[in-house]
Design a protein around this motif. Structure first.
Motif, PDB file in Angstrom:
ATOM      1  N   THR A   1     -15.769  28.023 -81.058  1.00 46.72           N
ATOM      2  CA  THR A   1     -16.461  27.634 -79.815  1.00 46.72           C
ATOM      3  C   THR A   1     -17.651  28.529 -79.488  1.00 46.72           C
ATOM      4  O   THR A   1     -18.158  28.492 -78.364  1.00 46.72           O
ATOM      5  N   LYS A   2     -18.105  29.323 -80.450  1.00 46.41           N
ATOM      6  CA  LYS A   2     -19.152  30.307 -80.154  1.00 46.41           C
ATOM      7  C   LYS A   2     -20.470  29.681 -79.691  1.00 46.41           C
ATOM      8  O   LYS A   2     -21.269  30.343 -79.015  1.00 46.41           O
ATOM      9  N   ASP A   3     -20.721  28.431 -80.035  1.00 45.91           N
ATOM     10  CA  ASP A   3     -21.964  27.778 -79.606  1.00 45.91           C
ATOM     11  C   ASP A   3     -21.842  27.123 -78.225  1.00 45.91           C
ATOM     12  O   ASP A   3     -22.846  26.737 -77.632  1.00 45.91           O
ATOM     13  N   SER A   4     -20.614  27.005 -77.730  1.00 43.93           N
ATOM     14  CA  SER A   4     -20.422  26.269 -76.478  1.00 43.93           C
ATOM     15  C   SER A   4     -19.931  27.119 -75.318  1.00 43.93           C
ATOM     16  O   SER A   4     -20.346  26.911 -74.175  1.00 43.93           O
ATOM     17  N   PHE A   5     -19.042  28.112 -75.560  1.00 45.75           N
ATOM     18  CA  PHE A   5     -18.463  28.825 -74.429  1.00 45.75           C
ATOM     19  C   PHE A   5     -19.474  29.628 -73.599  1.00 45.75           C
ATOM     20  O   PHE A   5     -19.256  29.811 -72.393  1.00 45.75           O
TER      21      PHE A   5
ATOM     22  N   HIS B   1     -22.210  28.714 -72.326  1.00 46.73           N
ATOM     23  CA  HIS B   1     -22.785  27.857 -71.279  1.00 46.73           C
ATOM     24  C   HIS B   1     -21.858  27.705 -70.084  1.00 46.73           C
ATOM     25  O   HIS B   1     -22.290  27.241 -69.025  1.00 46.73           O
ATOM     26  N   ILE B   2     -20.597  28.097 -70.237  1.00 49.16           N
ATOM     27  CA  ILE B   2     -19.679  28.077 -69.094  1.00 49.16           C
ATOM     28  C   ILE B   2     -20.070  29.142 -68.085  1.00 49.16           C
ATOM     29  O   ILE B   2     -19.911  28.963 -66.872  1.00 49.16           O
TER      30      ILE B   2
ATOM     31  N   THR C   1     -24.015  33.872 -78.308  1.00 47.96           N
ATOM     32  CA  THR C   1     -23.589  33.236 -79.553  1.00 47.96           C
ATOM     33  C   THR C   1     -23.801  34.154 -80.754  1.00 47.96           C
ATOM     34  O   THR C   1     -22.970  34.208 -81.673  1.00 47.96           O
TER      35      THR C   1
ATOM     36  N   SER D   1     -26.504  29.582 -67.008  1.00 54.57           N
ATOM     37  CA  SER D   1     -27.422  28.459 -67.203  1.00 54.57           C
ATOM     38  C   SER D   1     -28.667  28.889 -67.966  1.00 54.57           C
ATOM     39  O   SER D   1     -29.555  28.081 -68.223  1.00 54.57           O
TER      40      SER D   1
ATOM     41  N   ALA E   1     -27.351  32.596 -73.336  1.00 54.18           N
ATOM     42  CA  ALA E   1     -26.393  31.847 -74.147  1.00 54.18           C
ATOM     43  C   ALA E   1     -26.627  32.088 -75.636  1.00 54.18           C
ATOM     44  O   ALA E   1     -25.674  32.270 -76.412  1.00 54.18           O
TER      45      ALA E   1
ATOM     46  N   GLU F   1     -30.650  29.797 -71.199  1.00 57.64           N
ATOM     47  CA  GLU F   1     -30.564  29.550 -72.636  1.00 57.64           C
ATOM     48  C   GLU F   1     -30.701  30.837 -73.431  1.00 57.64           C
ATOM     49  O   GLU F   1     -30.081  31.003 -74.491  1.00 57.64           O
TER      50      GLU F   1
END
Length: 484
Positions: free
Chosen positions: A359-363, A365-366, A378, A369, A374, A371
């Motif tokens: 999940t390293k590319d998605s968590f 963003h929790i 990652t 906001s 984020a 980029e």
């Protein structure tokens, strides 16, 4: 909430003798399953309690991240550095009760548990007064250690609002160790779970809906911690904790010097571990243009903290099992419990590592906001995954040390591993070799590896029969002085 909340575990004095020298067989597998059941009955609620209480600060940080990068950095630094320092000291000082209460419970001296808790309150509230100046003068302290001025100022302002949390820590940790040593972990789990639900709603209401910002964050977080303290204290006062609580006593002020010595040893041992990751955030703030790296490392520490709660649950469980069994004189069962919990924790750590990598590319963003933040998060997620794996076992080994009363020995191990080896290596990799946050964190991982290997060696060569004898001597010493 009454006696039904106490886990139906074996009485420590009725624990069976185990022959752990037998080869792997049906008998060994059966005993492994029985010990796993005992550990999970303790660890399950303890993990839930730890995750719920950790999530209070983590959710506050998450909601604050929606306010902006500076607000996220302010809450992250205060949560990781200022409150993190206080949390480590208070948890460490309170952990003396894990040894004393656990072994006294195993020996059947229930009355002593309430006296020990009161002594710990005296010590921890006094300690909180000494820590208070760090909250008051947080901005210059953070700036002195190289934190960016705008982050220091924002974090320092938030620290002032979080002073009530400091004294909640002082009240909470002795209560938790008191309940934990009696295996009343379900009580703590229910209270923490209810408070977490309340905290989530009011965090959204005050921070986002009413737009109170960091003021709303401070109000909600302080109130939540004190609700936990009040709920647990009411349970103890109403139920008398099956005889472990017999009311307030002047004996709380007796033998304080010896109690302080054990509390300080416990504090040094655990603080060196908690501060190690706190230093990672501070040192990252020394990098050029630190705002994005600090936010990224704070998000990773948030994830690592959540996974570490699983290990801390097993830390609590193995501390109770080892201290209870040594107090009851069951050396073989204490040793076998260490084997079972180590295998279980490593398997869970492998699963958590896989989840982080997947999940390293998605968590990220929790939590943000931005980029840029984020992307940086990652980039360092692989290091986070290895840290999660290592920290699945390391806190468990520390729990063994606390249950057996080895705090002073492990403190020396932590100094050598973390601050003589790991931290200097991280500084060289991060700044001299210009590897940035990856290099800093890489050195930290080396320190954790070394500490874990040393603890494995200590536990492997331990004479558990001798440890049981020392536990009996410790209970007689402390119990005798309080009975006079």
């Amino acid at each position: 909430m009454g006696k039904d909340n106490t886990l139906p575990l074996l009485n420590p004095r009725e624990s069976p003798e185990l022959d752990v020298t037998k080869p792997a067989s049906k008998v060994w597998a059966k005993e492994f399953g029985e010990e796993s059941r005992r550990l999970w009955q303790l660890a399950g609620p303890a993990i839930f309690t730890a995750i719920s209480q950790y999530s209070l600060g983590a959710l506050t940080q998450t909601f604050s991240g929606r306010l902006g990068e500076l607000e996220l950095a302010a809450v992250s630094v205060e949560n990781s550095v200022i409150s993190g320092l206080a949390f480590g000291v208070m948890l460490g000082m309170g952990s003396a009760l894990e040894t004393l209460c656990g072994q006294a419970y195993g020996a059947g001296q229930l009355r002593m548990l309430g006296i020990y808790m009161q002594r710990s309150w005296v010590i921890l509230f006094t300690t909180a007064l000494f820590i208070l100046p760090i909250y008051i003068w947080a901005p210059p302290i953070l700036s002195f250690f190289g934190e960016a001025p705008h982050i220091s100022k924002a974090a320092g302002k938030f620290a002032l609002w979080m002073i009530p949390q400091l004294f909640a820590y002082a009240a909470n940790f002795p209560i938790q160790k008191f309940l934990q040593s009696q295996r009343k972990v379900l009580v703590m789990a229910w209270i923490s779970g209810v408070v977490l639900v309340i905290h989530t709603f009011f965090s959204w209401l005050l921070i986002i809906h009413f737009k109170w910002g960091l003021v709303g964050a401070a109000i909600t977080l302080n109130t939540s911690w004190w609700l936990i303290v009040i709920g647990q204290l009411l349970y103890i006062l109403i139920t008398k904790s099956d005889g472990a609580w017999s009311g307030f006593s002047w004996l709380a002020f007796k033998d304080l010097f010896g109690f302080v010595k054990l509390s300080l040893a416990s504090a040094v041992m655990l603080c060196l571990e908690f501060w190690y990751l706190m230093v990672l955030v501070v040192v990252t703030g020394l990098l050029p243009n630190p705002l994005i790296p600090v936010d990224a490392i704070s998000i990773c520490m948030n994830i690592e903290g959540w996974t570490a709660m699983i290990s801390l649950g097993f830390n609590a469980a193995i501390s109770v099992r080892v201290s209870n069994e040594l107090g009851a004189g069951n050396a073989k069962l204490a040793k076998f419990s260490v084997i079972v919990v180590s295998i279980t924790s490593i398997l869970i750590g492998i699963v958590c590592m896989i989840v982080v990598l997947a999940t390293k590319d998605s968590f990220p963003h929790i939590f943000t906001s931005s980029e840029a933040v984020a992307a940086e998060t990652t980039k360092i997620a692989v290091l986070l995954a290895f840290t999660v794996l290592l920290n699945s076992l390391q806190p468990v080994l520390s729990g063994v040390a606390v249950g057996a009363g080895w705090q002073s020995l492990v403190a020396y191990v932590n100094i050598a591993s973390y601050y003589i080896i790991g931290l200097p290596m991280g500084l060289v990799l991060g700044f001299t070799l210009e590897l940035g946050v990856q290099g800093i964190w890489g050195g930290m991982i080396a320190g954790i590896c070394l500490q874990t290997l040393v603890l494995i060696g200590i536990i492997y060569y331990t004479n558990w029969d001798k440890e049981a004898e020392q536990a009996e001597s410790r209970v007689q010493k402390w119990g005798g002085s309080a009975q006079d």
